[in-house]
Design a protein around this motif. Sequence first.
Motif, mmCIF file in Angstrom:
data_model
loop_
_atom_site.group_PDB
_atom_site.id
_atom_site.type_symbol
_atom_site.label_atom_id
_atom_site.label_comp_id
_atom_site.label_asym_id
_atom_site.label_seq_id
_atom_site.Cartn_x
_atom_site.Cartn_y
_atom_site.Cartn_z
ATOM 1 N N HIS A 64 0.852 -1.194 0.000
ATOM 2 C CA HIS A 64 0.000 0.000 0.000
ATOM 3 C C HIS A 64 0.885 1.240 0.000
ATOM 4 N N LEU A 95 0.378 2.848 6.670
ATOM 5 C CA LEU A 95 -0.842 2.466 7.379
ATOM 6 C C LEU A 95 -0.584 2.492 8.891
ATOM 7 N N PRO A 96 -1.577 2.853 9.689
ATOM 8 C CA PRO A 96 -2.983 3.011 9.303
ATOM 9 C C PRO A 96 -3.367 4.353 8.684
ATOM 10 N N PRO A 100 -5.641 4.854 4.276
ATOM 11 C CA PRO A 100 -6.048 3.600 3.621
ATOM 12 C C PRO A 100 -6.866 3.894 2.362
ATOM 13 N N GLY A 101 -7.143 2.846 1.610
ATOM 14 C CA GLY A 101 -8.034 2.998 0.472
ATOM 15 C C GLY A 101 -7.341 3.159 -0.868
ATOM 16 N N ALA A 156 -4.450 6.684 -1.676
ATOM 17 C CA ALA A 156 -3.579 7.000 -0.542
ATOM 18 C C ALA A 156 -2.626 8.154 -0.817
ATOM 19 N N THR A 174 3.596 0.446 2.836
ATOM 20 C CA THR A 174 3.381 -0.618 3.824
ATOM 21 C C THR A 174 3.127 -1.938 3.119
ATOM 22 N N HIS A 189 1.535 -5.492 4.043
ATOM 23 C CA HIS A 189 0.749 -6.055 5.141
ATOM 24 C C HIS A 189 0.042 -7.338 4.718
ATOM 25 N N VAL A 238 -10.280 -3.202 4.897
ATOM 26 C CA VAL A 238 -9.542 -2.495 3.850
ATOM 27 C C VAL A 238 -8.269 -1.912 4.460
ATOM 28 N N ASP A 239 -7.127 -2.527 4.104
ATOM 29 C CA ASP A 239 -5.811 -2.076 4.581
ATOM 30 C C ASP A 239 -5.702 -2.139 6.096
ATOM 31 N N THR A 240 -6.367 -3.131 6.692
ATOM 32 C CA THR A 240 -6.363 -3.276 8.157
ATOM 33 C C THR A 240 -5.561 -4.475 8.623
#
Length: 207
Positions: free
Chosen positions: A116, A120-121, A124-125, A128, A143, A145, A151-153
């Motif tokens: 990403h 993050l955090p 997100p989305g 970015a 990031t 992950h 979503v991106d968690t």
Amino acid sequence: MDSGESVPPGEVVLLASGTGTLAQSVIDSAAHPSCAYRVTALISDRDCEAVTRAATAGLATAVVRPGDHEDRADWNRALADAARDFAPDWVVSAGFMRILGQAFLDEFPGRVINTHPALLPSFPGAHAVRDALAYGVSVTGCTAHLVDAGVDTGPVIDQRTVDVRPDDTETTLHERIKVREREMLVDVLTAAARGRLHIEGRKVYIS
Ligand SMILES: Nc1nc2c(c(=O)[nH]1)N[C@@H](CN(C=O)c1ccc(C(=O)N[C@@H](CCC(=O)O)C(=O)O)cc1)CN2
Ligand SMILES: NCC(=O)N[C@@H]1O[C@H](COP(=O)([O-])[O-])[C@@H](O)[C@H]1O
């Protein structure tokens, strides 16, 4: 396993939706004999340059379009079927612009990695870099992950920082982030293929 012992290559399937420069860097790195992983296929949700890049590299490709399926759940299952056919050890989302459903994630538990273009955090989305620039941060980055149903968690594996310059546009900043993403992805996939990613809840340690 000692570093000197031969290590079975980690089989990687890539997911991408765009120009595919990150996918290209993973494909290129895997071509080196000493690389710990092997890329076997690239799957997309659309006809895009990433598919062309993979085909040019002699890889298997598949395009699984949401519009070709009854609904999102049906598409998600078709995407999982396509990926399963390549029996990957790792599935890597490198600019894949669709949210993966639980049915896909259940097929590859703890083995789906996303990169990403933000730390993050934060941010997100799907936008970015634009969001980070608009917020006015002085440092952003990327990031890697593990992917979960959010979503991106998912648990963070690795991050790299990039300074924001006063004259940056979304394009110039994103291109500098991608340079760091390419380095990060190769490092993360090397660790993953060599069994050096250790997941403890939300923490991921690289040995
Ligand atoms: N279950 C998950 N799937 C995916 C994740 C994730 O964290 N969990 N990461 C994405 C990649 N990504 C951010 O890194 C991301 C990509 C796309 C979107 C998004 O909102 N997509 C829209 C459609 C966008 C489009 O088609 O132009 C959507 O899917 O409805 C958010 C985050 C990979 N998958
Ligand atoms: N939220 C998902 C997302 O923004 N992913 C981003 O798309 C770019 C793909 O570049 P590429 O098409 O040149 O490989 C990468 O920067 C990746 O992090």
